[in-house]
Design an enzyme around this catalytic site. Structure first.
Site, PDB file in Angstrom:
ATOM      1  N   ASP A 216      51.438  23.442  22.195  1.00  8.96           N
ATOM      2  CA  ASP A 216      52.713  23.902  22.733  1.00  8.96           C
ATOM      3  C   ASP A 216      53.831  23.787  21.713  1.00  8.96           C
ATOM      4  O   ASP A 216      54.835  24.478  21.819  1.00  8.96           O
ATOM      5  CB  ASP A 216      53.059  23.105  23.992  1.00  8.96           C
ATOM      6  CG  ASP A 216      52.230  23.546  25.176  1.00  8.96           C
ATOM      7  OD1 ASP A 216      52.738  24.343  25.974  1.00  8.96           O
ATOM      8  OD2 ASP A 216      51.071  23.119  25.286  1.00  8.96           O
TER       9      ASP A 216
ATOM     10  N   ASN B 142      50.251  18.924  22.739  1.00 11.49           N
ATOM     11  CA  ASN B 142      49.399  19.735  23.614  1.00 11.49           C
ATOM     12  C   ASN B 142      49.239  18.991  24.938  1.00 11.49           C
ATOM     13  O   ASN B 142      49.686  17.862  25.096  1.00 11.49           O
ATOM     14  CB  ASN B 142      48.040  19.991  22.960  1.00 11.49           C
ATOM     15  CG  ASN B 142      47.247  21.062  23.690  1.00 11.49           C
ATOM     16  OD1 ASN B 142      47.741  22.164  23.911  1.00 11.49           O
ATOM     17  ND2 ASN B 142      46.027  20.750  24.077  1.00 11.49           N
TER      18      ASN B 142
ATOM     19  N   ARG C  29      52.315  30.169  32.405  1.00  9.91           N
ATOM     20  CA  ARG C  29      52.244  28.989  31.552  1.00  9.91           C
ATOM     21  C   ARG C  29      51.473  29.323  30.288  1.00  9.91           C
ATOM     22  O   ARG C  29      50.941  30.413  30.135  1.00  9.91           O
ATOM     23  CB  ARG C  29      51.545  27.831  32.290  1.00  9.91           C
ATOM     24  CG  ARG C  29      50.282  28.279  33.024  1.00  9.91           C
ATOM     25  CD  ARG C  29      49.323  27.168  33.274  1.00  9.91           C
ATOM     26  NE  ARG C  29      48.787  26.639  32.038  1.00  9.91           N
ATOM     27  CZ  ARG C  29      47.800  27.228  31.353  1.00  9.91           C
ATOM     28  NH1 ARG C  29      47.270  28.381  31.755  1.00  9.91           N
ATOM     29  NH2 ARG C  29      47.352  26.687  30.240  1.00  9.91           N
ATOM     30  N   GLY C  30      51.444  28.345  29.377  1.00 10.91           N
ATOM     31  CA  GLY C  30      50.763  28.559  28.107  1.00 10.91           C
ATOM     32  C   GLY C  30      51.758  29.008  27.056  1.00 10.91           C
ATOM     33  O   GLY C  30      52.523  29.948  27.283  1.00 10.91           O
TER      34      GLY C  30
ATOM     35  N   ARG D  56      61.077  24.900  30.140  1.00 13.85           N
ATOM     36  CA  ARG D  56      59.958  24.031  29.712  1.00 13.85           C
ATOM     37  C   ARG D  56      60.290  23.528  28.312  1.00 13.85           C
ATOM     38  O   ARG D  56      60.076  24.239  27.323  1.00 13.85           O
ATOM     39  CB  ARG D  56      58.633  24.798  29.691  1.00 13.85           C
ATOM     40  CG  ARG D  56      58.114  25.295  31.025  1.00 13.85           C
ATOM     41  CD  ARG D  56      57.645  24.186  31.959  1.00 13.85           C
ATOM     42  NE  ARG D  56      56.641  23.314  31.389  1.00 13.85           N
ATOM     43  CZ  ARG D  56      55.336  23.612  31.321  1.00 13.85           C
ATOM     44  NH1 ARG D  56      54.878  24.765  31.757  1.00 13.85           N
ATOM     45  NH2 ARG D  56      54.479  22.738  30.804  1.00 13.85           N
TER      46      ARG D  56
ATOM     47  N   GLN E  20      44.082  22.469  34.949  1.00 13.43           N
ATOM     48  CA  GLN E  20      44.029  23.806  34.360  1.00 13.43           C
ATOM     49  C   GLN E  20      42.655  24.128  33.788  1.00 13.43           C
ATOM     50  O   GLN E  20      42.248  25.278  33.756  1.00 13.43           O
ATOM     51  CB  GLN E  20      45.085  23.955  33.254  1.00 13.43           C
ATOM     52  CG  GLN E  20      46.491  24.093  33.772  1.00 13.43           C
ATOM     53  CD  GLN E  20      47.235  22.777  33.711  1.00 13.43           C
ATOM     54  OE1 GLN E  20      46.667  21.730  34.002  1.00 13.43           O
ATOM     55  NE2 GLN E  20      48.500  22.807  33.342  1.00 13.43           N
TER      56      GLN E  20
END
Length: 382
Positions: free
Chosen positions: A253, A263, A64-65, A98, A212
């Site tokens: 993001d 975000n 992720r990220g 995503r 997270q």
């Protein structure tokens, strides 16, 4: 106050296991991920042998990220090519895994374009696969370099806005080496302040619903010997009211053409709090996160996560009475509907500055962002 105090000297325990790596064992090339769903309890690697496995890893948040998703997407295309699968099918599946994170589709397109270009030149499938892999590796290197430049620019901005050091920084979600080819985005700035002896406290939002911040940012801060304190998301307001926050640093993001920032959900309320309390609200992200094809915040597709992430407390590692490992303990009545967006959008007028490897945009305007993007060959339109 129960918290983690800074350690002196070098980083105490930098992450030994990279967040992502390409490997070529005898049985064939694979993409190896540090499974972020298992942290901080276990450091376990997840091996992907094809694009569908990587898609599942992306959707489950094992990887992720925003920047790391771009790297993963590029490697996923290369993996499909090297193993002889349909590259276009793999690219489509990966790019849609995503929807909010623009870097994912960008990384996929980059490797796919390299693959197609080699075929158009008359290269065979093997040469085209090598070209896709080279593109993924180049993106990986570029992101590591960008991380270092963002840290430098972000620290310089903090020193300009908050002379004298002793910074108390509030961050949200996770933006360190777990999301990057380097040391991250917003977290990398805080880490640079720590190394310079200018970080007094890193306030870590737990970041609902998947924690997270608690699971990953605290994990990275502890390994780096940083002074940090974990707090529930809804405790941030009391910190601002007490004058305990000097700056907010978050990642992104997707950044729309007008400067709107998507975000992890909970970022927008922090921006509102920061504006009311006259605290700088700074976004740190590579230029690849800027999407000129998305005109404004209303045009950003916000991913909706499953409701059980809110109605249950999951126990992925440690058995809990009444729950199986990997299952969840209900915290709401059966049948409760949950509103669970993965992201929210902060309008540009609430953003003090956007820090990228190419420069700092402040004030945040469509014109300033367009000028920044025009200087960078990494920003493309679809």
């Amino acid at each position: 106050m129960a918290d983690q105090y800074a350690q002196t000297g070098e980083d105490s325990r930098p992450t030994e296991i990279p967040a992502i790596r390409w490997d070529e064992p005898p049985e064939g090339p694979v993409l190896v991920l540090l499974d972020q769903t298992r942290l901080p309890a276990e450091e376990v690697e997840l091996v992907c042998t094809d694009a569908p496995a990587l898609v599942e890893a992306i959707r489950s948040l094992a990887v992720r990220g925003a920047p790391l998703l771009g790297i993963a997407g590029a490697y996923g295309v290369a993996l499909a090519a090297v193993r002889g699968f349909d590259v276009d099918d793999a690219a489509d599946a990966l790019a849609g895994a995503r929807p909010t994170a623009v870097n994912l589709a960008g990384g996929v397109r980059r490797a796919q374009s390299a693959y197609r270009a080699k075929l158009a030149e008359g290269g065979d499938a093997r040469q085209a696969a090598d070209a896709a892999l080279a593109a993924a590796r180049q993106l990986h290197r570029e992101d590591a370099e960008a991380s270092g430049r963002m840290a430098e620019r972000g620290l310089a901005l903090l020193e300009e806005l908050l002379p004298g050091g002793g910074h108390r920084i509030l961050t949200h979600c996770n933006t360190g080496s777990l999301v990057s080819g380097g040391e991250g985005t917003a977290f990398a700035v805080a880490l640079a302040a720590h190394r310079a002896g200018e970080l007094r406290r890193l306030w870590v939002d737990e970041t609902r619903p998947l924690l997270q911040g608690a699971r990953l940012t605290a994990y990275e801060a502890a390994r780096r010997g940083m002074a940090y304190t974990l707090l529930t998301d809804n405790a941030a307001g009391s910190l601002f009211a007490a004058g305990e926050v000097d700056a907010v640093l978050i990642g992104a993001d997707r950044i729309a053409a007008d400067g709107s920032v998507a975000n992890k959900v909970g970022s927008y309320p922090l921006a509102v709090l920061a504006r009311y309390h006259h605290v700088p609200f700074i976004v740190v992200a590579p230029v690849t996160t800027v999407d000129p094809d998305t005109p404004d915040g209303a045009s950003i597709e916000v991913e909706q996560r499953p409701g059980h992430e809110v109605t249950e407390v999951t126990a992925p590692q440690v058995p809990v009475v009444g729950a199986e490992v990997g299952g969840g303990v209900p915290v709401a009545p059966l049948g409760t509907q949950a509103y669970n967006p993965a992201f929210d959008v902060t309008p540009p007028e609430l953003v003090t500055a956007i820090v990228t490897e190419e420069g700092v945009v402040s004030p945040v305007t469509a014109e300033a962002l367009a000028e920044l993007c025009a200087r960078s060959p990494k920003v493309t339109t679809g």
